[in-house]
Write an enzyme that holds these catalytic residues in place. Structure first.
Site: not given
Ligand code: NAD
Ligand code: UPG
Length: 450
Positions: A33, A336, A259, A154-155, A266, A157-158
């Site tokens: 990172d 976010r 809600g 990647e799918f 995302c 969920r946080e």
């Molecule tokens: N957060 C999720 O639940 C989730 C799930 C599926 C897919 N994604 C996707 O995954 C990607 C990352 O999302 P995230 O939520 O982890 O973002 P994030 O902002 O939490 O993390 C991104 C990281 O990348 C680092 N970074 C930036 N530029 C860099 C570089 N040049 N070299 C190395 N590191 C670098 C940043 O410092 C940061 O730590 C996005 O495309 C997002 O849409 C996120």
């Molecule tokens: O019935 C529902 C379900 C979710 N939410 C809201 O929707 C947002 C997103 O929720 P959730 O999808 O559970 O969380 P994320 O971690 O954003 O996950 C989504 O985004 C990720 C990043 O792309 C994907 O990997 C996941 O599959 C996708 O579910 C949140 O604000 C929730 O409160 C609602 O309002 N109603």
């Protein structure tokens, strides 16, 4: 079988969890990172965010010596597989994705790629990006190195990131060759042994598989929120309605909670990036449909603000408003594009004194001058004239309405996530305004009981 040597570039919510899961499967993983404080924390086995189960998985990998972290991409030189997990936020100038971090990562990685390396995109990107990454690497890396690009979205969920990483619903293997598929199957061998479906496809379908899933999820939430608004207007019951809808096997019961709408790092940005890319490709129907999904979503936040103002008799200025929940969803500290935070900020802008409590995200709000951050529900609610529940933390449902009623100035509560039992709260003298349910008053409840 010995583990694969892997680098994970970008260790945010996605990358750090993915790296820890890979090391848990026995691979040798280095997380890279550009953020030195993040790297120091992770290397010490300390989670930089709240994610159930992540701390243990991280510590296990670090202690076993299978999971290391660095700011220096030369640490990735021995890896055969490189996962790109950097952020792809919404661009500052439009609705498209900002791919700056992705190109920086690709350019920085190129000199460290060994012969036959596989570069695997995991970040969510507009369709066509993988092909551009392949072209870029062909410009930067000598052809004899035979570097190949794959896309494996990647799918997760946080709040369920670990569980979703270890036990995904499906794997998408976007590859251009059998060799790339074989390599990815080696990486995911423990998951595949569990019988998880793995779909092989081309790079562009893999990219679209991810964006499309988020577009469908976002649309579903806006649909259910539209239905909730109709229920309120027609004095119908949104919970019974979603229960009935969910019993239709084609619709299903999950992801139907009404809600204040969707937020997070995302759904909102992926929805907009998808529409923007579709427009570039000449498909105008995407922005028409998804623009409406986005507008209905934003409208939920405004509805919460308008309702609060109405409950304060149109005079929010100088009034105490308690906000329970700031994170975009429960069991996360991610702020976010959080609907809860957007509503809190907007109510504060109208002159109210907004006091926020969130079990995990509060510590990230200390520099917000417009919000008072509190360490407990009771302290946030002291002398409140309206209380707003904006994130679905389960502990909010457990609150004793009688005890909280003694703390507030007025027993008025907005349930923006349908977590409260309205009858219980109304019996304790509260006026409860729930999204999709409308108002439940103490007198209505006692009439019903009588
Ligand atoms: N957060 C999720 O639940 C989730 C799930 C599926 C897919 N994604 C996707 O995954 C990607 C990352 O999302 P995230 O939520 O982890 O973002 P994030 O902002 O939490 O993390 C991104 C990281 O990348 C680092 N970074 C930036 N530029 C860099 C570089 N040049 N070299 C190395 N590191 C670098 C940043 O410092 C940061 O730590 C996005 O495309 C997002 O849409 C996120
Ligand atoms: O019935 C529902 C379900 C979710 N939410 C809201 O929707 C947002 C997103 O929720 P959730 O999808 O559970 O969380 P994320 O971690 O954003 O996950 C989504 O985004 C990720 C990043 O792309 C994907 O990997 C996941 O599959 C996708 O579910 C949140 O604000 C929730 O409160 C609602 O309002 N109603």
């Amino acid at each position: 079988m010995p583990g694969v040597r892997i680098s994970v570039i970008g260790t945010g919510y996605l990358g750090a969890t993915h790296a820890a899961a890979l090391s848990g499967w026995g691979h040798d993983v280095v997380g890279i990172d550009v953020d030195p404080s993040r790297v120091t924390q992770l290397a010490a086995g300390i989670a930089p965010f709240h994610e159930p189960g992540f701390d243990e998985l991280l510590l296990e990998g670090v202690r076993a010596g299978r999971l290391t972290f660095s700011t220096d991409l030369s640490a990735a030189v021995d890896a055969d597989v490189h996962f790109l997990c950097v952020g792809t936020p919404q661009s500052g100038t439009g609705h498209g994705a900002d791919l700056t971090a992705l190109w920086q990562a690709v350019d920085a990685l190129a000199p460290h790629l060994r012969r036959g390396a596989l570069v695997v995109g995991k970040s969510t990107v507009p369709v066509g990006t993988a092909a551009r990454v392949q072209e870029r690497l062909e410009d930067l890396v000598p052809p004899r190195h035979g570097v190949e690009v794959a896309w494996n979205p990647e799918f997760l969920r946080e709040a369920h990131a670990v569980e979703d990483s270890l036990h995904p619903d499906r794997l998408v293997l976007g590859v251009a060759s059998d060799a790339a598929e074989t390599r990815l199957r080696e990486v995911y061998a423990p998951v595949l042994r569990d019988g998880i479906p793995a779909v092989r496809t081309d790079l562009q379908t893999a990219e679209l598989a991810k964006a499309s899933a988020n577009v469908m999820l976002a649309s579903r939430i806006s649909l259910v929120n539209m239905l909730a608004e109709v229920c309120e207007a027609a004095d119908a019951d949104i919970e019974r309605l979603t229960e009935i809808l969910g019993l239709d096997a084609r619709i299903g019961p999950r992801y139907l909670s009404p809600g204040i709408g969707f937020g997070g790092g995302c759904l909102p940005k992926d929805l907009r990036a998808f529409a923007s890319r579709a427009t570039e490709l000449g498909v105008d129907s995407a922005s028409e449909l998804l623009g409406a999904v986005d507008a209905v979503n934003t409208h939920q936040r405004q509805r919460a603000v308008d309702l609060t103002v109405r409950l304060l008799d149109g005079h929010p200025h100088g009034r105490n408003v308690a906000v329970l929940g700031a994170a975009f969803k429960a069991d996360s500290d991610d702020l976010r594009d959080s609907p809860a935070l957007a509503v809190a900020g907007a109510v504060s802008q109208l002159g109210a004194c907004v006091r926020v409590f969130d079990p995990q995200a509060g510590r990230h709000l200390r520099d917000r001058v417009d919000l008072e951050v509190h360490d407990s529900i009771e302290s946030a609610c002291a002398a409140a004239e309206a209380t707003l529940v904006l994130t679905e933390w389960p502990q909010f449902a457990e609150v004793d309405p009688v005890a909280l009623g003694r703390v507030v100035e007025r027993r008025v509560i907005v349930d923006g996530r349908l977590v409260l039992d309205p009858t219980r709260w109304a019996r304790a003298g509260w006026r409860v305004h729930a999204f999709g349910r409308g108002e439940t008053t103490p007198s209505a409840v006692s009439r019903k009981a009588g």
